[in-house]
Scaffold this active site. Structure first.
Site, short mmCIF file in Angstrom:
data_model
loop_
_atom_site.label_atom_id
_atom_site.label_comp_id
_atom_site.label_asym_id
_atom_site.label_seq_id
_atom_site.Cartn_x
_atom_site.Cartn_y
_atom_site.Cartn_z
N HIS A 117 -1.81 7.95 0.85
CA HIS A 117 -2.11 7.96 2.29
C HIS A 117 -3.18 9.00 2.61
O HIS A 117 -3.16 9.66 3.65
CB HIS A 117 -0.83 8.26 3.08
CG HIS A 117 -0.72 7.50 4.37
ND1 HIS A 117 0.07 6.38 4.53
CD2 HIS A 117 -1.30 7.69 5.59
CE1 HIS A 117 -0.02 5.94 5.77
NE2 HIS A 117 -0.85 6.73 6.44
N LYS B 88 0.84 -1.21 0.00
CA LYS B 88 0.00 0.00 0.00
C LYS B 88 0.87 1.26 0.00
O LYS B 88 1.79 1.38 0.82
CB LYS B 88 -0.90 -0.01 1.24
CG LYS B 88 -1.74 1.26 1.41
CD LYS B 88 -2.77 1.05 2.52
CE LYS B 88 -3.63 2.27 2.73
NZ LYS B 88 -2.97 3.34 3.48
C1 LIG Z 1 -6.76 9.45 10.37
C2 LIG Z 1 -6.07 8.55 9.37
C3 LIG Z 1 -5.20 7.58 9.83
C4 LIG Z 1 -4.59 6.71 8.92
N1 LIG Z 1 -3.80 5.70 9.40
C5 LIG Z 1 -3.28 4.81 8.53
C6 LIG Z 1 -2.56 3.68 9.02
O1 LIG Z 1 -2.43 3.47 10.21
N2 LIG Z 1 -2.03 2.83 8.10
C7 LIG Z 1 -2.17 3.03 6.75
O2 LIG Z 1 -1.67 2.23 5.95
N3 LIG Z 1 -2.88 4.07 6.27
C8 LIG Z 1 -3.44 4.95 7.13
N4 LIG Z 1 -4.19 5.99 6.64
C9 LIG Z 1 -4.45 6.10 5.20
C10 LIG Z 1 -5.71 5.30 4.82
O3 LIG Z 1 -5.48 3.92 4.93
C11 LIG Z 1 -6.14 5.58 3.36
O4 LIG Z 1 -5.04 5.39 2.51
C12 LIG Z 1 -6.71 6.97 3.17
O5 LIG Z 1 -7.46 7.37 4.29
C13 LIG Z 1 -7.57 7.01 1.91
O6 LIG Z 1 -8.06 8.28 1.67
P1 LIG Z 1 -9.53 8.78 2.10
O7 LIG Z 1 -9.48 9.00 3.57
O8 LIG Z 1 -9.67 10.04 1.34
O9 LIG Z 1 -10.51 7.71 1.73
C14 LIG Z 1 -4.82 6.85 7.52
C15 LIG Z 1 -5.70 7.84 7.07
C16 LIG Z 1 -6.34 8.67 7.98
C17 LIG Z 1 -7.32 9.69 7.46
#
Ligand SMILES: Cc1cc2nc3c(=O)[nH]c(=O)nc-3n(C[C@H](O)[C@H](O)[C@H](O)COP(=O)(O)O)c2cc1C
Length: 387
Positions: A278, A254
């Protein structure tokens, strides 16, 4: 308030959560240009309306990594999302199961792997970060195997953390000690419904998988300090050997945004990738997922399963991402907001809304099965509207 869409869930979450938690979820890094582009580039894609094609029977199911899914989506890993509602990840995994889609537990979720496994009755996905302490990683992978997790999502776009200005403005970052704690406590007290549900009712929250290595420190600043000090910037392609030696199931990388990296992932035998920036929280100014996706799908779509996330705020957006070349998508903030707004039932409702919106988008683009959704459902646009 009446909740009829994902943006409504965002508003409901804003009203329910302490400010530091809402802004932590909502925000992106630096000037948030990529965060905005994720949403705007996707929503800006014109769908091609088709008519008179008998859309009475729609099939939204699909198969990813040998698993039959009711919808072509999964809940993305979200660190600390479990703080949005009581034992939040346990509620989320149950909602995902009911909807027939996978839930992905973050390495840095608020509930530990064992607890989520106890709440689940079907396999879920586990997300792993590269941590300096390989023994910690090995232990987590062993727990994921024991829990019967059906895929490993290995996140590679966080060798160093991006800076999120909003967190400084709310005291989540940069404010340590008593001052920071008092600042956040004041925000929490302004949201008594949340404070009661998450902080005071039943077992108070721990810091998930990280709690044991924090050795008794329980503050949110201890947690973020651990992340800053323990995420491994030496992460490189050879580390996949280490992951493979500990994990035999489907491996999804990812955080891929470039076709060259996608080719490398395919070369090294990954089962899938997530085209992702991300959620606009790492390098601000990079391409939106919607723009990055088509050349990546073109480069490796026949060699591994291409998933994508970033900016999906409706079922129409899901269809757009599939049209750009993804075989499935991950929903990030959408489920975190829904959890804050209504717990398990909130996520169930959000997924039902997404499904209903997908049905309309499919019916009116004349597609009846997920596999039929391709670039033909997008209107050809020219000039600055072209993506
Ligand atoms: C508050 C927050 C925490 C996140 N924590 C992680 C995480 O721990 N691990 C990870 O691989 N991605 C993390 N992400 C990214 C999400 O997995 C994802 O890629 C992203 O939220 C997608 O975009 P969207 O919020 O616009 O749908 C995080 C995103 C947010 C908003």
């Amino acid at each position: 308030m009446i909740v009829a869409s994902v943006p409504d869930f965002r508003e409901a979450a804003r009203r329910r959560l302490p400010r530091f938690l809402f802004e932590y979820i909502d925000g992106g890094s630096y000037a948030e240009a990529t965060l905005r582009r994720n949403v705007e580039d996707l929503a800006g894609l014109a769908l091609r309306q088709r008519v008179l094609r008998d859309v009475s029977q729609l099939d939204l199911s699909t198969e990813l990594f040998g698993q039959k899914l009711a919808l072509p989506l999964a809940l993305a890993p979200i660190g600390l999302a479990g703080l949005n509602a009581r034992r939040g990840e346990c509620q989320a995994v149950r909602a995902a199961e009911k909807a027939g889609v996978p839930f992905t537990l973050s390495t840095v979720g608020a509930c530990p792997l064992g607890e989520v496994a106890g709440a689940a009755s079907k396999p879920f996905w586990f997300q792993l970060y590269m941590i300096r302490d390989r023994a910690f990683m090995k232990d987590l992978l062993a727990q994921a195997v024991e829990a019967g997790c059906s895929a490993l999502v290995f996140t590679v776009d966080m060798p160093v953390p991006g800076s999120r200005y909003r967190d400084y403005h709310t005291g989540l970052a940069g404010a340590s000690g008593l001052k920071g704690a008092a600042w956040r406590a004041a925000q929490a007290l302004a949201r008594p419904g949340w404070a009661w549900d998450v902080g005071l009712w039943g077992r108070p929250h721990t810091l998930g998988n990280v709690a044991p290595v924090l050795q008794g420190r329980t503050g949110i600043e201890d947690f973020f300090a651990w992340m800053r000090n323990n995420f491994d910037p030496s992460i490189n392609w050879r580390d996949l050997d280490f992951i493979r030696s500990e994990w035999k199931g489907p491996l999804i990388i990812k955080g891929i945004l470039d076709p060259e990296d996608a080719r490398e992932a395919a070369e090294l035998g990954a089962d899938g990738i997530v085209v992702s920036n991300h959620g606009g929280r790492q390098l601000d100014g990079v391409l939106s997922s919607a723009r990055a996706l088509p050349p990546i799908a073109e480069a490796v779509g026949d060699r591994l399963t291409v998933l994508a996330d970033g900016g999906i705020r409706s079922g129409l957006d899901v269809v757009r991402m599939l049209a750009l070349g993804a075989k499935g998508v991950l929903l990030g903030r959408a489920w975190a907001w829904a959890l804050a707004a209504g717990g398990e039932a909130g996520i169930t409702r959000m997924l039902a809304l997404i499904e209903a919106e997908m049905r309309v988008a499919m019916a009116l683009t004349g597609t009846t099965r997920i596999a039929e959704i391709d670039s033909n459902v997008l209107a050809q646009m020219s000039g600055k509207d072209r993506i």
